[in-house]
Design a protein around this motif. Sequence first.
Motif, PDB file in Angstrom:
ATOM      1  N   ALA A  28       0.859  -1.460   0.357  1.00  0.00           N
ATOM      2  CA  ALA A  28       0.583   0.254  -0.099  1.00  0.00           C
ATOM      3  C   ALA A  28       0.486   1.351   0.091  1.00  0.00           C
ATOM      4  O   ALA A  28       0.689   2.333  -0.834  1.00  0.00           O
ATOM      5  CB  ALA A  28      -0.978  -0.215   1.344  1.00  0.00           C
ATOM      6  N   THR A  29       1.753   1.207   0.665  1.00  0.00           N
ATOM      7  CA  THR A  29       2.512   2.513   0.508  1.00  0.00           C
ATOM      8  C   THR A  29       3.735   3.010  -0.884  1.00  0.00           C
ATOM      9  O   THR A  29       3.888   4.137  -1.264  1.00  0.00           O
ATOM     10  CB  THR A  29       4.109   2.196   1.726  1.00  0.00           C
ATOM     11  OG1 THR A  29       3.363   1.975   3.195  1.00  0.00           O
ATOM     12  CG2 THR A  29       4.839   3.539   1.574  1.00  0.00           C
ATOM     13  N   VAL A  30       4.265   1.692  -1.155  1.00  0.00           N
ATOM     14  CA  VAL A  30       4.482   2.068  -2.489  1.00  0.00           C
ATOM     15  C   VAL A  30       3.554   2.227  -3.622  1.00  0.00           C
ATOM     16  O   VAL A  30       3.914   3.183  -4.514  1.00  0.00           O
ATOM     17  CB  VAL A  30       4.455   0.248  -3.470  1.00  0.00           C
ATOM     18  CG1 VAL A  30       4.992   0.374  -5.046  1.00  0.00           C
ATOM     19  CG2 VAL A  30       6.261  -0.185  -1.951  1.00  0.00           C
ATOM     20  N   ARG A  38       2.287  10.663  -8.219  1.00  0.00           N
ATOM     21  CA  ARG A  38       1.118  11.616 -10.461  1.00  0.00           C
ATOM     22  C   ARG A  38      -0.252  12.360  -9.876  1.00  0.00           C
ATOM     23  O   ARG A  38      -0.600  12.546 -10.545  1.00  0.00           O
ATOM     24  CB  ARG A  38       0.896  10.225 -10.394  1.00  0.00           C
ATOM     25  CG  ARG A  38       2.437   9.051 -11.358  1.00  0.00           C
ATOM     26  CD  ARG A  38       1.969   8.065 -11.519  1.00  0.00           C
ATOM     27  NE  ARG A  38       2.772   7.625 -11.930  1.00  0.00           N
ATOM     28  CZ  ARG A  38       3.622   6.329 -12.307  1.00  0.00           C
ATOM     29  NH1 ARG A  38       2.299   5.132 -11.947  1.00  0.00           N
ATOM     30  NH2 ARG A  38       4.109   5.971 -12.954  1.00  0.00           N
ATOM     31  N   GLY A  39      -0.107  12.865  -8.878  1.00  0.00           N
ATOM     32  CA  GLY A  39      -1.393  13.775  -8.321  1.00  0.00           C
ATOM     33  C   GLY A  39      -2.280  13.492  -8.651  1.00  0.00           C
ATOM     34  O   GLY A  39      -3.275  13.605  -8.535  1.00  0.00           O
ATOM     35  N   ILE A  40      -2.025  11.882  -8.093  1.00  0.00           N
ATOM     36  CA  ILE A  40      -3.637  11.160  -7.982  1.00  0.00           C
ATOM     37  C   ILE A  40      -4.671  11.340  -6.496  1.00  0.00           C
ATOM     38  O   ILE A  40      -3.987  10.968  -5.295  1.00  0.00           O
ATOM     39  CB  ILE A  40      -3.847   9.628  -8.732  1.00  0.00           C
ATOM     40  CG1 ILE A  40      -3.189   9.849 -10.299  1.00  0.00           C
ATOM     41  CG2 ILE A  40      -4.907   8.302  -8.482  1.00  0.00           C
ATOM     42  CD1 ILE A  40      -2.687   8.379 -10.284  1.00  0.00           C
ATOM     43  N   GLY A  41      -5.319  11.555  -6.295  1.00  0.00           N
ATOM     44  CA  GLY A  41      -6.418  11.353  -4.907  1.00  0.00           C
ATOM     45  C   GLY A  41      -6.923  10.473  -4.609  1.00  0.00           C
ATOM     46  O   GLY A  41      -7.488   9.521  -5.668  1.00  0.00           O
ATOM     47  N   GLU A  62      -1.801   8.785   6.492  1.00  0.00           N
ATOM     48  CA  GLU A  62      -0.200   8.823   6.670  1.00  0.00           C
ATOM     49  C   GLU A  62       1.516   8.474   5.431  1.00  0.00           C
ATOM     50  O   GLU A  62       1.989   9.536   5.994  1.00  0.00           O
ATOM     51  CB  GLU A  62       0.027   7.475   7.667  1.00  0.00           C
ATOM     52  CG  GLU A  62      -0.244   7.688   8.745  1.00  0.00           C
ATOM     53  CD  GLU A  62      -0.549   5.778   9.307  1.00  0.00           C
ATOM     54  OE1 GLU A  62       0.468   5.021   8.887  1.00  0.00           O
ATOM     55  OE2 GLU A  62      -0.779   5.436  10.181  1.00  0.00           O
ATOM     56  N   CYS A  63       1.062   8.217   4.448  1.00  0.00           N
ATOM     57  CA  CYS A  63       1.742   8.190   3.298  1.00  0.00           C
ATOM     58  C   CYS A  63       1.753   9.927   3.110  1.00  0.00           C
ATOM     59  O   CYS A  63       2.625   9.923   1.949  1.00  0.00           O
ATOM     60  CB  CYS A  63       1.453   7.473   2.300  1.00  0.00           C
ATOM     61  SG  CYS A  63       1.860   5.894   2.856  1.00  0.00           S
ATOM     62  N   GLY A  64       0.615  11.164   2.806  1.00  0.00           N
ATOM     63  CA  GLY A  64       0.688  12.060   2.698  1.00  0.00           C
ATOM     64  C   GLY A  64      -0.376  12.317   1.373  1.00  0.00           C
ATOM     65  O   GLY A  64      -0.127  12.712   0.292  1.00  0.00           O
ATOM     66  N   CYS A  65      -1.265  11.220   0.775  1.00  0.00           N
ATOM     67  CA  CYS A  65      -2.338  11.196   0.248  1.00  0.00           C
ATOM     68  C   CYS A  65      -3.211  12.484   0.053  1.00  0.00           C
ATOM     69  O   CYS A  65      -3.467  12.603   1.265  1.00  0.00           O
ATOM     70  CB  CYS A  65      -2.624   9.479  -0.112  1.00  0.00           C
ATOM     71  SG  CYS A  65      -2.052   8.363  -1.103  1.00  0.00           S
ATOM     72  N   LYS A  66      -3.981  12.662  -0.723  1.00  0.00           N
ATOM     73  CA  LYS A  66      -5.122  13.847  -1.081  1.00  0.00           C
ATOM     74  C   LYS A  66      -6.253  12.837  -0.701  1.00  0.00           C
ATOM     75  O   LYS A  66      -6.081  11.678  -2.049  1.00  0.00           O
ATOM     76  CB  LYS A  66      -4.823  14.534  -1.482  1.00  0.00           C
ATOM     77  CG  LYS A  66      -3.680  15.515  -1.513  1.00  0.00           C
ATOM     78  CD  LYS A  66      -3.392  16.322  -0.371  1.00  0.00           C
ATOM     79  CE  LYS A  66      -1.915  17.124  -0.109  1.00  0.00           C
ATOM     80  NZ  LYS A  66      -2.311  18.064   1.448  1.00  0.00           N
ATOM     81  N   ASP A  98      -5.819  17.918   3.420  1.00  0.00           N
ATOM     82  CA  ASP A  98      -5.943  16.414   2.925  1.00  0.00           C
ATOM     83  C   ASP A  98      -6.834  16.193   1.633  1.00  0.00           C
ATOM     84  O   ASP A  98      -6.125  15.693   1.302  1.00  0.00           O
ATOM     85  CB  ASP A  98      -6.303  15.841   3.929  1.00  0.00           C
ATOM     86  CG  ASP A  98      -5.304  15.923   5.902  1.00  0.00           C
ATOM     87  OD1 ASP A  98      -4.694  15.545   5.220  1.00  0.00           O
ATOM     88  OD2 ASP A  98      -6.267  15.476   6.506  1.00  0.00           O
ATOM     89  N   MET A  99      -7.287  17.015   1.691  1.00  0.00           N
ATOM     90  CA  MET A  99      -7.356  17.303   0.668  1.00  0.00           C
ATOM     91  C   MET A  99      -7.469  17.912  -0.931  1.00  0.00           C
ATOM     92  O   MET A  99      -6.497  18.459  -0.708  1.00  0.00           O
ATOM     93  CB  MET A  99      -9.228  18.775   0.476  1.00  0.00           C
ATOM     94  CG  MET A  99     -10.198  17.773   1.393  1.00  0.00           C
ATOM     95  SD  MET A  99     -10.220  16.003   2.210  1.00  0.00           S
ATOM     96  CE  MET A  99     -11.709  16.020   1.131  1.00  0.00           C
ATOM     97  N   MET A 100      -7.641  17.006  -1.615  1.00  0.00           N
ATOM     98  CA  MET A 100      -7.573  17.013  -3.335  1.00  0.00           C
ATOM     99  C   MET A 100      -7.653  18.743  -4.189  1.00  0.00           C
ATOM    100  O   MET A 100      -8.271  18.985  -3.612  1.00  0.00           O
ATOM    101  CB  MET A 100      -7.845  16.739  -4.721  1.00  0.00           C
ATOM    102  CG  MET A 100      -6.999  16.194  -5.992  1.00  0.00           C
ATOM    103  SD  MET A 100      -5.413  14.974  -6.189  1.00  0.00           S
ATOM    104  CE  MET A 100      -4.763  15.039  -6.451  1.00  0.00           C
TER     105      MET A 100
END
Length: 105
Positions: A28-30, A38-41, A62-66, A98-100
């Motif tokens: 999941a982290t990868v 790639r700027g994917i939320g 935790e990984c910083g995803c939006k 946290d939002m895109m």
Amino acid sequence: TSLILNIPLFIIGYRSIGRVFAFRSLVATVIFSLMIDRGIGLELNSATNTAPVLHMFGIAKECGCKFTFGSDMHARGEMSKVFGAQVCADHLGLTENDMMDFTRG
């Protein structure tokens, strides 16, 4: 892994990740790192309120995803399902940061 890094990545279904990778933190982290690069939320909707998906989205945060909000609408009259995403957002403690951001520079 070089093959994975060269595959265009646009959409990841939360159900398919769970079935294929069983929410393994390393995998999941990868995947989430690739999404960030790639700027994917990730879309939150009423279907994301299950323990496995909440766990996966916790790793994503935790990984910083939006994140984005969606309705998971498949028929007329289901637009109100978008409000179900609030349960997931509250559980994750999401904030505006946290939002895109959909603006392009």
